[in-house]
Design a protein around this motif. Structure first.
Motif, PDB file in Angstrom:
ATOM      1  N   ARG A 262      78.142  -8.935 -52.853  1.00  0.00           N
ATOM      2  CA  ARG A 262      77.201  -9.326 -51.783  1.00  0.00           C
ATOM      3  C   ARG A 262      77.879  -9.390 -50.433  1.00  0.00           C
ATOM      4  O   ARG A 262      77.226  -9.316 -49.390  1.00  0.00           O
ATOM      5  CB  ARG A 262      76.597 -10.691 -52.099  1.00  0.00           C
TER       6      ARG A 262
ATOM      7  N   ARG B 159      71.843  -3.790 -48.008  1.00  0.00           N
ATOM      8  CA  ARG B 159      71.537  -4.063 -49.429  1.00  0.00           C
ATOM      9  C   ARG B 159      71.867  -2.851 -50.290  1.00  0.00           C
ATOM     10  O   ARG B 159      72.494  -2.972 -51.345  1.00  0.00           O
ATOM     11  CB  ARG B 159      70.061  -4.427 -49.600  1.00  0.00           C
ATOM     12  N   ALA B 160      71.472  -1.667 -49.812  1.00  0.00           N
ATOM     13  CA  ALA B 160      71.693  -0.437 -50.598  1.00  0.00           C
ATOM     14  C   ALA B 160      73.186  -0.197 -50.809  1.00  0.00           C
ATOM     15  O   ALA B 160      73.636   0.086 -51.928  1.00  0.00           O
ATOM     16  CB  ALA B 160      71.044   0.753 -49.898  1.00  0.00           C
TER      17      ALA B 160
ATOM     18  N   SER C 109      70.879  -2.377 -40.639  1.00  0.00           N
ATOM     19  CA  SER C 109      69.672  -3.016 -41.185  1.00  0.00           C
ATOM     20  C   SER C 109      69.975  -3.694 -42.519  1.00  0.00           C
ATOM     21  O   SER C 109      70.911  -3.310 -43.230  1.00  0.00           O
ATOM     22  CB  SER C 109      68.561  -1.981 -41.379  1.00  0.00           C
ATOM     23  N   ASP C 110      69.111  -4.675 -42.825  1.00  0.00           N
ATOM     24  CA  ASP C 110      69.218  -5.359 -44.117  1.00  0.00           C
ATOM     25  C   ASP C 110      69.110  -4.367 -45.256  1.00  0.00           C
ATOM     26  O   ASP C 110      69.853  -4.456 -46.234  1.00  0.00           O
ATOM     27  CB  ASP C 110      68.065  -6.376 -44.266  1.00  0.00           C
ATOM     28  N   SER C 111      68.176  -3.414 -45.116  1.00  0.00           N
ATOM     29  CA  SER C 111      67.941  -2.501 -46.243  1.00  0.00           C
ATOM     30  C   SER C 111      69.155  -1.599 -46.458  1.00  0.00           C
ATOM     31  O   SER C 111      69.553  -1.369 -47.606  1.00  0.00           O
ATOM     32  CB  SER C 111      66.659  -1.698 -46.046  1.00  0.00           C
ATOM     33  N   THR C 112      69.776  -1.124 -45.375  1.00  0.00           N
ATOM     34  CA  THR C 112      70.979  -0.294 -45.552  1.00  0.00           C
ATOM     35  C   THR C 112      72.099  -1.129 -46.163  1.00  0.00           C
ATOM     36  O   THR C 112      72.791  -0.690 -47.079  1.00  0.00           O
ATOM     37  CB  THR C 112      71.445   0.320 -44.207  1.00  0.00           C
TER      38      THR C 112
ATOM     39  N   GLY D  96      73.321   5.660 -47.537  1.00  0.00           N
ATOM     40  CA  GLY D  96      72.016   5.123 -47.114  1.00  0.00           C
ATOM     41  C   GLY D  96      71.951   4.800 -45.627  1.00  0.00           C
ATOM     42  O   GLY D  96      71.062   4.065 -45.188  1.00  0.00           O
TER      43      GLY D  96
ATOM     44  N   GLN E  28      78.167  -2.588 -41.788  1.00  0.00           N
ATOM     45  CA  GLN E  28      76.797  -3.108 -41.802  1.00  0.00           C
ATOM     46  C   GLN E  28      76.813  -4.646 -41.870  1.00  0.00           C
ATOM     47  O   GLN E  28      76.085  -5.310 -41.130  1.00  0.00           O
ATOM     48  CB  GLN E  28      76.024  -2.531 -43.003  1.00  0.00           C
ATOM     49  N   GLU E  29      77.669  -5.202 -42.736  1.00  0.00           N
ATOM     50  CA  GLU E  29      77.713  -6.672 -42.883  1.00  0.00           C
ATOM     51  C   GLU E  29      78.146  -7.332 -41.571  1.00  0.00           C
ATOM     52  O   GLU E  29      77.520  -8.296 -41.115  1.00  0.00           O
ATOM     53  CB  GLU E  29      78.678  -7.057 -44.014  1.00  0.00           C
TER      54      GLU E  29
ATOM     55  N   GLN F 131      74.897  -2.936 -52.957  1.00  0.00           N
ATOM     56  CA  GLN F 131      74.550  -2.770 -54.377  1.00  0.00           C
ATOM     57  C   GLN F 131      75.500  -1.746 -55.025  1.00  0.00           C
ATOM     58  O   GLN F 131      75.987  -1.953 -56.127  1.00  0.00           O
ATOM     59  CB  GLN F 131      73.129  -2.248 -54.499  1.00  0.00           C
TER      60      GLN F 131
ATOM     61  N   ASP G  55      71.785   3.102 -37.412  1.00  0.00           N
ATOM     62  CA  ASP G  55      71.065   1.820 -37.485  1.00  0.00           C
ATOM     63  C   ASP G  55      71.785   0.819 -38.379  1.00  0.00           C
ATOM     64  O   ASP G  55      72.338   1.196 -39.418  1.00  0.00           O
ATOM     65  CB  ASP G  55      69.657   2.028 -38.052  1.00  0.00           C
TER      66      ASP G  55
END
Ligand code: A1S
Ligand code: SAM
Length: 219
Positions: A190, A181-182, A176-179, A151, A124-125, A185, A174
């Motif tokens: 980070r 971030r999840a 995404s920022d939200s994935t 996620g 994701q990153e 976390q 997908d």
């Protein structure tokens, strides 16, 4: 950390890349029994290992402990060449901002869940950094709960089919920022990626490959 390795900085990672081909042979051929990938030199390498491949390798010092790879879908991919029947509902993905994700592995001694989460965060990153909006992949059905736990949002490209006795599906995942971030976390960090040496912009590179293919087909 998880190192980003491409044609532009591969000279810094010669040993690590060779080590990873051997680990892939141990993991995918010997352990998983994917015998079509067997090679007499003990290195698992296929047609999607070339100058356009991006490797995300988890390293502890000089030791490779896990990883996966990404391949531009503006070139022929594993889905389009080997498993097009798995993408019969949609078409085979082909766009500069979609990359094919494959060969996810962790060495047996690090299969404790922690590295797995970091490898999930890494894809994701990397894709967020690069402007890649989705990854395509062919995977066995047991990945679905694993993706859900991390996620990840999955969109199937077709219906599952048996591949060497394993129910297997092709899908888009997908980015995404939200994935991110999840999952980051859960990792408690980070950023999980390390970039050394010269880098390239991968969506631009994939666009160039698409353009070259178009020009060749017009000749
Ligand atoms: C795929 C392409 C990608 C780009 C997507 O309690 P358990 O042991 O049953 O828990 C397991 C299972 O639920 C499931 N699992 C793992 N391997 C499985 C298998 N072969 N068949 C069915 N279920 C399987 O995951 C849980 C945790 O697995 P684990 O091995 O104990 O730990 P970890 O750290 O999550 O590592 C998972 C992976 C898949 C990375 C590791 O087992 C591995 O490297 N396996 C060999 C390579 C491989 O099969 N890669 C997937 C194909 S590429
Ligand atoms: N998702 C997998 C990966 O990450 O590499 C591959 C797809 S499927 C889950 C596993 C099957 O694909 C195995 O039977 C393996 O032999 C086959 N396979 C993997 N790479 C291949 C290739 N380059 N050409 C033909 N078959 C391949």
């Amino acid at each position: 950390m998880i190192h980003v390795i491409t044609a532009t900085n591969r000279h810094l990672y010669h040993e690590a890349i060779e080590q990873h081909f051997k680990i892939r042979h141990n993991v995918f051929v010997d352990e998983r029994g994917w015998k079509t990938l067997e090679r007499s030199d003990g290195r698992e390498i296929d047609q999607y290992d070339n100058d356009d491949t991006v490797y995300l390798l988890a390293m502890e010092g000089d030791r490779v402990v896990g990883g996966h790879r990404l391949y531009p879908t503006t070139k022929p991919t594993m889905i389009s060449e080997v498993f097009p029947h798995l993408a019969a509902v949609s078409s085979c993905p082909s766009a500069p901002d979609i990359w094919e994700w494959s060969r996810y592995f962790i060495v047996p001694e690090r299969r404790d869940g922690d590295l797995n989460l970091r490898l999930m965060a890494a894809v994701q990153e990397f894709c967020l950094d690069e402007g890649i909006s989705q990854v395509s992949a062919v995977f066995e059905m047991w990945w679905l709960p694993r993706f859900q736990q991390a996620g990840f949002v999955i969109k199937p490209l077709g219906i599952p089919a048996l591949v060497e006795n394993a129910w297997t599906i092709a899908a888009l995942i997908d980015v995404s920022d939200s994935t991110f971030r999840a999952v980051s976390q859960k990792v408690g960090q980070r950023s999980v990626l390390k970039r050394c040496g010269p880098q390239r912009r991968h969506v631009d590179h994939s666009k160039r490959l698409q353009q070259e293919h178009l020009e060749r087909s017009l000749l």
